[in-house]
Write a protein that holds these residues in place. Structure first.
Motif, mmCIF file in Angstrom:
data_model
loop_
_atom_site.group_PDB
_atom_site.id
_atom_site.type_symbol
_atom_site.label_atom_id
_atom_site.label_comp_id
_atom_site.label_asym_id
_atom_site.label_seq_id
_atom_site.Cartn_x
_atom_site.Cartn_y
_atom_site.Cartn_z
ATOM 1 N N THR A 71 83.925 94.111 0.631
ATOM 2 C CA THR A 71 84.383 95.131 -0.003
ATOM 3 C C THR A 71 84.953 94.362 -1.396
ATOM 4 N N LEU A 72 85.791 93.047 -0.955
ATOM 5 C CA LEU A 72 86.260 92.246 -1.979
ATOM 6 C C LEU A 72 85.422 91.617 -3.015
ATOM 7 N N ASN A 73 84.198 91.408 -2.509
ATOM 8 C CA ASN A 73 83.156 90.831 -3.248
ATOM 9 C C ASN A 73 82.726 91.549 -4.380
ATOM 10 N N PRO A 186 91.144 87.503 -9.197
ATOM 11 C CA PRO A 186 89.799 88.066 -8.904
ATOM 12 C C PRO A 186 88.878 86.785 -8.739
ATOM 13 N N PRO A 187 89.002 85.599 -9.480
ATOM 14 C CA PRO A 187 87.985 84.535 -9.144
ATOM 15 C C PRO A 187 88.477 84.044 -7.916
ATOM 16 N N ALA A 188 89.432 83.933 -7.585
ATOM 17 C CA ALA A 188 90.044 83.299 -6.243
ATOM 18 C C ALA A 188 89.418 84.099 -5.199
ATOM 19 N N ILE A 189 89.596 85.253 -5.196
ATOM 20 C CA ILE A 189 89.126 86.184 -4.100
ATOM 21 C C ILE A 189 87.657 86.447 -3.947
ATOM 22 N N VAL A 190 86.702 86.268 -5.043
ATOM 23 C CA VAL A 190 85.356 86.225 -5.009
ATOM 24 C C VAL A 190 84.865 84.776 -4.533
ATOM 25 N N LEU A 197 80.816 85.284 3.115
ATOM 26 C CA LEU A 197 79.764 86.070 3.590
ATOM 27 C C LEU A 197 78.495 85.203 3.449
ATOM 28 N N ASN A 198 78.491 83.982 3.142
ATOM 29 C CA ASN A 198 77.323 83.099 3.039
ATOM 30 C C ASN A 198 76.288 83.483 1.861
ATOM 31 N N TYR A 199 76.996 84.141 1.003
ATOM 32 C CA TYR A 199 76.043 84.501 -0.261
ATOM 33 C C TYR A 199 76.041 83.268 -1.037
ATOM 34 N N HIS A 200 76.636 82.455 -0.943
ATOM 35 C CA HIS A 200 76.391 81.098 -1.814
ATOM 36 C C HIS A 200 77.184 79.813 -1.061
ATOM 37 N N TRP A 201 76.225 78.748 -1.384
ATOM 38 C CA TRP A 201 76.885 77.574 -0.726
ATOM 39 C C TRP A 201 78.156 77.190 -1.491
#
Length: 239
Positions: A71-73, A186-190, A197-201
């Motif tokens: 959700t936060l992403n 927001p940048p720290a959370i993302v 979430l393993n969306y990115h390395w």
């Protein structure tokens, strides 16, 4: 000395916006760091770090944490952020009878578009969720249908740039502390959620952070509210 400093800090006769740290040295440092990180990954360095973090995250998934982080992403989704900033720019532009809010949003849209996608296509890196044995590598020869747009993280670039745009648009109504939190939180959370979430390395997110900060500083330097209005430009041309 003061005259020289003033000449360096003006753009078409207007003083450049303030950034911190001041000066262009930090912009150069961000660019060099991004290039160095990309070169290190291309040479095979830091790949074990990326794989180790991805494996640890996979082994420590927890359903409540997954749904919270997912959700936060959404804070880093580029399209909704663009729409929100465009809506604020329209309202502010009509209210102030000025085109600078539109110019800021268009500049941010072009900056993110031209900076993110060409790099993603060029580096051709799979996501951590990929089942390929060499997914962590850059400049990969990935098969058709395999996601290959992982580096750098567009989530991080978009988050830094668009929340920076919001901070500039809403500056008259936000305190200095509120603007700082809008740029930092927001940048720290993302960053944390994309990795969990393993969306990115993790190095995807680090590269997105460097690139996003660089673009944000460039946009922040432009004296947007003091740019000439179309009516002013027409009056000058008639004169």
């Amino acid at each position: 000395m003061q005259e020289t400093r003033d000449q360096r800090t003006t753009l078409t006769g207007r003083r450049l916006g303030r950034v911190w740290p001041a000066g262009w040295w930090f912009d150069v440092l961000l660019l060099v760091a991004f290039v160095a990180l990309t070169a290190a990954l291309a040479a095979g360095w830091l790949l074990d770090l990326d794989q180790g973090v991805a494996d640890w995250v996979t082994d420590h998934q927890w359903d409540p944490a997954y749904w919270v982080t997912r959700t936060l992403n959404f804070l880093g989704n580029g399209s909704p952020l663009t729409i929100v900033c465009a809506a604020v720019a329209i309202w502010l532009g009509v209210k102030r009878r000025s085109a600078w809010p539109f110019a800021l949003v268009v500049a941010a849209f072009l900056a993110t578009g031209f900076a993110i996608m060409p790099l993603k296509l060029w580096t051709d890196r799979a996501a951590p969720r990929s089942t390929l044995p060499d997914a962590v590598e850059l400049f990969n020869d990935l098969p058709p249908g395999e996601y290959s747009l992982s580096y750098p993280s567009g989530h991080l670039v978009n988050t830094i740039v668009w929340y920076g745009v919001l901070a500039l648009l809403l500056a008259p109504w936000l305190s200095r502390t509120a603007r700082h939190w809008l740029r930092i939180a927001p940048p720290a959370i993302v960053f944390c959620t994309t990795v969990y979430l393993n969306y990115h390395w993790v190095t995807d997110s680090a590269a997105g952070l460097l690139l996003g900060l660089l673009l944000d500083r460039l946009l922040k330097r432009v004296p947007w509210p003091s740019l000439p209005r179309p009516a002013d430009s027409s009056a000058k041309s008639r004169a």
